[in-house]
Design an enzyme around this catalytic site. Structure first.
Site, PDB file in Angstrom:
ATOM      1  N   ARG A  99      17.152  -4.346  10.982  1.00  0.00           N
ATOM      2  CA  ARG A  99      17.226  -3.665  12.273  1.00  0.00           C
ATOM      3  C   ARG A  99      18.172  -2.475  12.130  1.00  0.00           C
ATOM      4  NH1 ARG A  99      16.394  -5.010  18.108  1.00  0.00           N
ATOM      5  NH2 ARG A  99      14.860  -6.449  17.261  1.00  0.00           N
ATOM      6  N   LEU A 100      17.628  -1.337  12.449  1.00  0.00           N
ATOM      7  CA  LEU A 100      18.421  -0.109  12.439  1.00  0.00           C
ATOM      8  C   LEU A 100      19.770  -0.352  13.114  1.00  0.00           C
ATOM      9  CD1 LEU A 100      18.270   3.051  11.910  1.00  0.00           C
ATOM     10  CD2 LEU A 100      17.622   3.204  14.320  1.00  0.00           C
ATOM     11  N   HIS A 101      20.854   0.107  12.497  1.00  0.00           N
ATOM     12  CA  HIS A 101      22.169  -0.046  13.134  1.00  0.00           C
ATOM     13  C   HIS A 101      23.076   1.107  12.730  1.00  0.00           C
ATOM     14  CE1 HIS A 101      22.201  -2.253   9.304  1.00  0.00           C
ATOM     15  NE2 HIS A 101      23.450  -1.845   9.183  1.00  0.00           N
ATOM     16  N   MET A 102      23.812   1.600  13.711  1.00  0.00           N
ATOM     17  CA  MET A 102      24.793   2.656  13.440  1.00  0.00           C
ATOM     18  C   MET A 102      26.187   2.044  13.431  1.00  0.00           C
ATOM     19  SD  MET A 102      25.626   6.201  15.465  1.00  0.00           S
ATOM     20  CE  MET A 102      26.610   5.399  16.738  1.00  0.00           C
TER      21      MET A 102
END
Ligand code: AMP
Ligand code: ZN
Length: 183
Positions: A99-102
């Site tokens: 899952r995309l995460h910043m």
């Protein structure tokens, strides 16, 4: 791209974001969680509610969402009372977790969880992609330009260098002692 999406440990962020006790804040588009193994005194992760696997899955339709993720990072810093600290925000070029995460990480890097050279280089070299560069890449190319696997490997193997001065630590213990002088 996340190395695989099938292993249970790689789904850890998604499990954490579904645990109300672990959520710092959320809105209709994003959830902010605490990093379970923080690499600095303050370390948040901003994840979209939309099931986006990683940077490689992004296209121009996601530009507004990326702007929202960046704003959410700035907002959580203020709302959690950390405006007096300096932060770095960005995405790992070759993440481990699904899952995309910043990452929103305070730039003291004062944490026992920060152990390895690759931890250091993942936040202090071009392996760490700033949200504004991700957005610009999407605007210009329609996709995110990510360093190749060979480039990622080289970036993570970069000789240690302090992020605040010219000091070049001999090893991680030296680096960890040195960065305390900047806290
Ligand atoms: P990366 O995929 O390289 O961008 O880094 C993933 C981040 O997730 C690391 O900073 C880990 O410390 C963090 N992490 C790993 N497992 C969990 C979890 N279950 N909940 C919250 N954070 C996690
Ligand atoms: Zn220094």
């Amino acid at each position: 791209m996340a190395k695989s999406t099938n292993n249970s440990w790689q789904q850890g962020l998604v499990r954490t974001m579904k645990n109300p006790k672990a959520v710092v804040t959320s809105d209709d588009l994003v959830t902010v969680i605490n990093d379970l193994y923080p690499k600095a005194e303050v370390h948040f992760l901003v994840l979209p509610k939309e099931n986006i696997s990683s940077l490689t899955a992004l296209n121009q339709d996601h530009i507004d969402l990326l702007r929202h993720i960046e704003r959410a990072g700035q907002t959580v810093i203020k709302e959690e009372g950390h405006s007096h600290r300096k932060f770095k925000m960005g995405f790992h070029a070759d993440p481990n977790m699904y899952r995309l995460h910043m990452h929103v990480i305070s730039d003291d890097f004062n944490s026992t969880c920060l152990k390895h050279k690759k931890h250091w280089n993942s936040f202090t070299t071009d392996f760490f992609l700033k949200p504004e560069d991700v957005i610009e890449s999407l605007e210009t190319h329609g996709k995110v330009r990510i360093p190749s696997p060979a480039e990622c490997k080289a970036l993570l193997a970069t000789p240690l260098k302090c992020h605040k001065c010219d000091h070049r630590p001999r090893n991680m213990p030296d680096l960890k002692e040195h960065i305390l002088s900047h806290v």
